[in-house]
Design a protein around this motif. Structure first.
Motif, PDB file in Angstrom:
ATOM      1  N   PHE A  47       0.830  -1.210   0.000  1.00 53.25           N
ATOM      2  CA  PHE A  47       0.000   0.000   0.000  1.00 53.25           C
ATOM      3  C   PHE A  47       0.863   1.258   0.000  1.00 53.25           C
ATOM      4  N   TYR A  48       2.012   1.195   0.673  1.00 48.85           N
ATOM      5  CA  TYR A  48       2.843   2.390   0.815  1.00 48.85           C
ATOM      6  C   TYR A  48       4.025   2.388  -0.161  1.00 48.85           C
ATOM      7  N   LYS A  49       3.948   1.623  -1.211  1.00 54.90           N
ATOM      8  CA  LYS A  49       5.058   1.557  -2.163  1.00 54.90           C
ATOM      9  C   LYS A  49       5.029   2.753  -3.108  1.00 54.90           C
ATOM     10  N   ASN A  50       6.137   2.940  -3.821  1.00 58.25           N
ATOM     11  CA  ASN A  50       6.272   4.020  -4.793  1.00 58.25           C
ATOM     12  C   ASN A  50       5.590   3.583  -6.091  1.00 58.25           C
ATOM     13  N   LEU A  51       4.456   4.196  -6.407  1.00 58.78           N
ATOM     14  CA  LEU A  51       3.700   3.804  -7.592  1.00 58.78           C
ATOM     15  C   LEU A  51       4.406   4.201  -8.876  1.00 58.78           C
ATOM     16  N   ALA A  52       5.341   5.152  -8.803  1.00 60.62           N
ATOM     17  CA  ALA A  52       6.058   5.564 -10.013  1.00 60.62           C
ATOM     18  C   ALA A  52       6.933   4.441 -10.565  1.00 60.62           C
ATOM     19  N   PRO A  56       3.604   3.229 -16.420  1.00 64.38           N
ATOM     20  CA  PRO A  56       4.349   3.343 -17.687  1.00 64.38           C
ATOM     21  C   PRO A  56       4.931   4.742 -17.855  1.00 64.38           C
ATOM     22  N   THR A  57       5.923   4.825 -18.731  1.00 66.33           N
ATOM     23  CA  THR A  57       6.640   6.088 -18.922  1.00 66.33           C
ATOM     24  C   THR A  57       5.738   7.168 -19.484  1.00 66.33           C
ATOM     25  N   ASP A  58       4.886   6.812 -20.449  1.00 72.00           N
ATOM     26  CA  ASP A  58       4.019   7.838 -21.033  1.00 72.00           C
ATOM     27  C   ASP A  58       3.033   8.396 -20.013  1.00 72.00           C
ATOM     28  N   GLU A  59       2.581   7.559 -19.085  1.00 73.64           N
ATOM     29  CA  GLU A  59       1.675   8.035 -18.044  1.00 73.64           C
ATOM     30  C   GLU A  59       2.408   8.975 -17.090  1.00 73.64           C
ATOM     31  N   ILE A 306       3.187  13.507  -5.005  1.00 77.20           N
ATOM     32  CA  ILE A 306       3.907  13.338  -6.262  1.00 77.20           C
ATOM     33  C   ILE A 306       5.145  14.218  -6.227  1.00 77.20           C
ATOM     34  N   SER A 307       6.311  13.651  -6.498  1.00 78.01           N
ATOM     35  CA  SER A 307       7.575  14.391  -6.538  1.00 78.01           C
ATOM     36  C   SER A 307       8.061  14.450  -7.976  1.00 78.01           C
ATOM     37  N   VAL A 308       8.352  15.695  -8.452  1.00 76.40           N
ATOM     38  CA  VAL A 308       8.757  15.908  -9.845  1.00 76.40           C
ATOM     39  C   VAL A 308      10.008  16.763  -9.853  1.00 76.40           C
ATOM     40  N   ASP A 309      11.009  16.340 -10.602  1.00 80.00           N
ATOM     41  CA  ASP A 309      12.217  17.145 -10.777  1.00 80.00           C
ATOM     42  C   ASP A 309      11.921  18.272 -11.750  1.00 80.00           C
ATOM     43  N   LYS A 310      12.295  19.509 -11.392  1.00 80.16           N
ATOM     44  CA  LYS A 310      11.940  20.667 -12.218  1.00 80.16           C
ATOM     45  C   LYS A 310      12.694  20.685 -13.541  1.00 80.16           C
ATOM     46  N   LYS A 314      10.998  14.798 -14.768  1.00 79.88           N
ATOM     47  CA  LYS A 314      10.726  13.389 -14.496  1.00 79.88           C
ATOM     48  C   LYS A 314      10.035  13.236 -13.144  1.00 79.88           C
ATOM     49  N   VAL A 315       9.119  12.289 -13.088  1.00 82.09           N
ATOM     50  CA  VAL A 315       8.427  11.971 -11.843  1.00 82.09           C
ATOM     51  C   VAL A 315       9.331  11.064 -11.014  1.00 82.09           C
ATOM     52  N   LEU A 316       9.629  11.455  -9.797  1.00 79.71           N
ATOM     53  CA  LEU A 316      10.525  10.689  -8.933  1.00 79.71           C
ATOM     54  C   LEU A 316       9.775   9.721  -8.032  1.00 79.71           C
ATOM     55  N   SER A 317       8.568  10.099  -7.614  1.00 82.27           N
ATOM     56  CA  SER A 317       7.818   9.206  -6.721  1.00 82.27           C
ATOM     57  C   SER A 317       6.355   9.593  -6.735  1.00 82.27           C
ATOM     58  N   ILE A 318       5.508   8.612  -6.458  1.00 79.35           N
ATOM     59  CA  ILE A 318       4.068   8.816  -6.277  1.00 79.35           C
ATOM     60  C   ILE A 318       3.645   7.907  -5.132  1.00 79.35           C
ATOM     61  N   TYR A 319       3.076   8.484  -4.072  1.00 76.39           N
ATOM     62  CA  TYR A 319       2.648   7.714  -2.906  1.00 76.39           C
ATOM     63  C   TYR A 319       1.191   8.040  -2.594  1.00 76.39           C
TER      64      TYR A 319
END
Length: 889
Positions: A47-52, A56-59, A306-310, A314-319
């Motif tokens: 449940f608490y894993k990084n969904l990123a 898929p990459t396009d998503e 959601i963590s995104v590098d400016k 790139k998306v770094l993590s989604i929890y």
């Protein structure tokens, strides 16, 4: 099986089927499963894993582009807000770049410290209330208080105070930094996270310029999107990747410093630092977005982090950002807002919004005053060109002598240089500066100036009213800070229940302060701050009022508890150790009770004692002149023993009534009282007790017939030995008011007398001055008369001379006709002319002597009056009175 009609009468209750720990077996036995009440349900790793890692990459690219665009709009929407924060930081003057001021060389750059003073005063007071030395947490048990609940709350209180003061040392520093910025930014944020590697919470101050909210948001906690702008070093990023918090995206190292807010850049000037443009630490900007989004398939919008590098996008993590067992998917909070003054939108307002204009005006007025003083004390002039060289420029320092060349026929340096006149500092501008400062303090008052300057002997109610009125704005802000601390403790309580490792804590502390299971349940801890009390002055005023009421109504208060509250408010270390141990009364025989009462210790009558025997022992001791009635023992003994005698009489009455009731009823009426449930039984029982009470009352008149005179004698003795009663506080206050009123009246009478004497003196001075003016006028008139007489005499002499000259001509003509006749009478005519001239001269001299004599007499009288006035008024008069005949006397 019996029918329903055959069931016994009574109430049938259906028991819901629940999960029981007891399971019946076929042989008639049961299997009991022993479960640990403190066992905590484990968390699901999936449940608490990084969904990123799975999307898929396009998503991920779609999510990244969408949120980066939203963040760009959020930042643009609050651009003016960041500029206001920057302006507030600059107007503190700490960075030496406050806007405004004159531009000439030597112009003042000083800044009025009202914003800095307000920020420091606010943070100091808030920090003192929110974070005392013992810790910011205290226990509060909702609902019914039981021993187990109290112990559990105390364990959690000790543990959380240890967490915030010892285990997480950065919390105090982050909180202090946050509080200093709350007045300038309008609000600041505290981020609370958990470090599993350290098994402790971590706290981070987040400035308002690093927290983006959408334009449509009306409240921080209800905003659908909150973006925390993080500036991570290369080491921080690698550690997060290594710990599994971020996915490894092979990001290109950043070679340039990240773009920062204007407020952060303005703060660099205060700290005296500047970037080197090399980005040695590899700083990069990462957007941590707390938003409602549809990430997983066939899902309604839910809270995610959601963590995104400016730079790379790139998306770094989604929890997932809700509790695993929460079906409603309520968003979990990780940030706490500390607001200053809420306004219509999601961003509260601060001092730059409320008094920024006043601060700028006060700085301008102060700079204008200093500039005018500087210009007035600096030489500024125009010079005339001339000499062998034209246009001379000289810079003359103090104590230095310089030569200056002049033009032809110029012999005075003042002829070639003209100083320019400038006005000195204006008193009106100085008064305006005071008005601006007072106006700004009236908007947000954070000090207790009025209370400090007030009367220390004023009534407590007046002092409390002044405190509440003077600090009403700060009181509301303090309540908001108290609520923010409560929210932060709720987050910490939740994190302890989710992640706390009991074994690591026990190894670190040496004992088990609290366990993870303690935090699995309702929250029973609150901030130690009181939203209704925001200053020590208010606490002292309240405890002063409490002590006064306890002294006025001692029967309603526990004196020991009142004293403990007073010592606690004064913050005296180990205050309870200073008080005498509390003495609990215990059952004793009559002799020991007499000794205890003599020593002033409390004694108590018990129902099982022989009350008549005790009364005999107490009365014989009390009436003995060498014992109870002596001046040595009576002041302490009589008050205690009289109350004790009252207890024995009351208990004898109750015991005798119940004993007679037992004999009449033939049973224990105490047990009968428990069985009486109907109104008829209770009424019958009351009638029986009434009859027994009448009989016992008749017996009491015989048993205690000799007691009233003894009691009266003891009361009189106690009154004789009692110290004088202190004046009632209300009467004392009234007497003090009357004394002050009389003093004010006497002072007013003295002032009136002084004013009357001063008026009389002024009138006398005016009268004397008028007399002197009249005498001067008279003297001037006399002088004018003398001058007129002189002119008349001169005119008469000239006329006489002309007449004589005419006669001379006639005589000369006559001489021609009768030379012989004129020669004969020549001597006679000369004698006549000489006589007339002598007479005219004598008359002129006599008139002059008479005028001088009168003037001298008037001058002497005026001098005499002036001398008398100088002696009477002890003042010197500078009045010229003329010369007179004897001016030296």
């Amino acid at each position: 099986m019996a029918d329903e009609d055959d069931l016994p009468e009574g109430e049938t209750v259906e028991i819901e089927d629940d999960k029981s720990d007891v399971v019946d077996t076929e042989d008639g036995g049961a299997i009991v499963t022993l479960t640990d009440e403190d066992e905590v349900e484990p968390r699901s790793p999936d449940f608490y894993k990084n969904l990123a890692e799975e999307l898929p990459t396009d998503e991920l690219e779609r999510i990244s582009s969408r949120f980066i665009e939203l963040i760009s709009r959020d930042r643009e929407a609050r651009k003016k807000r960041d500029e206001q924060y920057e302006d507030g930081i600059r107007r503190t003057g700490l960075g030496d770049d406050a806007p405004g001021g004159a531009q000439f060389q030597g112009a003042s750059r000083v800044v009025h410290p009202m914003l800095t003073e307000a920020c420091i005063d606010f943070s100091s007071r808030a920090m003192k209330e929110l974070f005392p030395p013992s810790g910011p947490v205290k226990d509060f048990i909702p609902g019914d208080v039981t021993r187990d609940k109290a112990k559990k709350a105390q364990r959690k209180t000790r543990f959380m105070n240890w967490q915030l003061t010892v285990q997480s040392p950065e919390f105090r520093a982050e909180l202090e930094q946050l509080l200093t910025q709350v007045p300038l930014g309008g609000a600041q944020y505290m981020k609370v996270t958990w470090s599993e590697a350290r098994n402790r919470p971590e706290f981070l101050f987040v400035a308002i310029d690093d927290m983006y909210l959408p334009f449509a948001a009306t409240n921080f906690y209800s905003a659908q999107r909150k973006t925390h702008v993080q500036y991570l070093t290369a080491l921080d990023y690698q550690q997060r990747v290594k710990s599994g918090m971020y996915r490894d995206s092979d990001l290109i190292p950043s070679s340039m410093e990240p773009e920062r807010s204007v407020a952060d850049i303005a703060n660099d000037k205060i700290e005296g630092r500047s970037d080197t443009s090399y980005n040695e630490d590899g700083l990069r900007t990462v957007y941590e977005i707390y938003a409602m989004a549809s990430i997983e398939e066939d899902e309604e919008p839910a809270p995610y982090i959601i963590s995104v590098d400016k730079i790379s996008g790139k998306v770094l993590s989604i929890y997932r950002n809700w509790d695993e067992h929460d079906e409603s998917r309520e968003e979990l909070q990780w940030f706490v807002e500390f607001p200053f003054v809420p306004w219509r939108g999601a961003y509260p307002i601060g001092l730059p919004h409320m008094i920024g204009g006043l601060a700028a005006a006060a700085t301008g007025a102060l700079r204008a005053l200093l500039d005018s003083a500087h210009i007035s004390n600096s030489q500024t002039m125009l010079k005339l060109k001339g000499g062998t060289r034209g246009g001379q420029t000289l810079n003359i320092q103090p104590t230095q002598v310089e030569e200056i060349e002049g033009g032809l026929n110029v012999d005075d340096v003042r002829k070639i240089a003209m100083p320019l006149p400038f006005n000195p500092p204006s008193s009106v501008l100085y008064q305006l500066l005071g008005f601006l400062v007072d106006a700004s303090r009236g908007v947000v008052r954070t000090t207790l100036d009025d209370v400090a300057d007030g009367n220390p002997n004023a009534p407590v109610g007046t002092t409390l009213a002044k405190l509440e009125q003077g600090m009403v704005v700060f009181s509301a802000i303090h309540s908001r800070l108290h609520d923010a601390m409560a929210r932060m403790l709720r987050i910490l309580h939740r994190l302890n229940g989710m992640y706390l490792d009991d074994e690591d804590v026990e190894d670190e502390v040496g004992e088990e302060l609290a366990t993870r299971a303690d935090f699995d349940g309702p929250m029973d801890v609150v901030p130690v701050s009181d939203p209704n009390i925001f200053s020590e002055a208010q606490r002292f005023a309240q405890v002063q009022a409490l002590t006064q009421r306890a002294a006025a109504l001692p029967q309603l208060y526990n004196a020991r508890k009142v004293e403990e509250r007073l010592l606690e408010t004064l913050k005296i270390p180990n205050a309870k150790d200073l008080l005498a141990p509390a003495v609990e009364p215990k059952e004793q025989n009559a002799v020991n009770e007499n000794v205890a009462a003599t020593m002033g210790r409390p004694i108590l009558a018990f129902p099982e004692q022989d009350h008549i025997a005790h009364l005999k022992a107490h009365l014989s001791y009390m009436m003995n002149p060498a014992l109870g009635m002596s001046r040595l023992i009576a002041p302490t003994y009589i008050p205690v023993i009289l109350n004790h005698i009252k207890e024995h009489v009351a208990l004898w009455y109750a015991a005798t009534v119940f004993e007679l009731g037992n004999e009449t009823a033939g049973t224990d009426i105490g047990e009968a009282m428990k069985e009486n449930k109907t109104a008829e039984d209770k009424q019958a029982f009351d009638r029986m007790l009434a009859e027994a009470s009448q009989i016992v009352s008749q017996q009491a008149a015989q048993v205690f017939g000799s007691l009233p005179p003894i009691i009266e004698q003891a009361v009189q003795m106690m009154q004789q030995l009692a110290p004088p009663q202190p004046m009632d506080p209300a009467q004392a206050a009234m007497a003090e008011t009357q004394r002050r009123t009389q003093a004010d009246q006497q002072r007013m009478q003295l002032d009136a007398q002084k004013m009357q004497i001063s008026a009389q003196t002024e009138a006398q001075k005016l009268q004397l001055q008028q007399q002197i003016q009249q005498q001067k006028a008279q003297i001037e008139a006399q002088r004018a008369q003398v001058d007129a007489m002189r002119l008349q005499l001169d005119a008469a002499g000239e006329a006489r001379d002309a007449q004589l000259e005419a006669q001379k001509v006639q005589i000369e003509q006559a001489v021609r006709q009768a030379e012989l006749q004129l020669r004969a009478r020549e001597s006679e005519l000369r004698m006549i002319m000489e006589r007339e001239r002598q007479d005219a001269e004598n008359r002129r001299n006599a008139a002059a002597v008479l005028a001088r004599s009168q003037m001298n007499t008037q001058d002497n009288m005026t001098a005499l009056n002036l001398a008398q006035l100088e002696v009477a008024s002890d003042q010197k008069f500078t009045v010229s009175t003329g010369t007179g005949i004897n001016p030296g006397t």
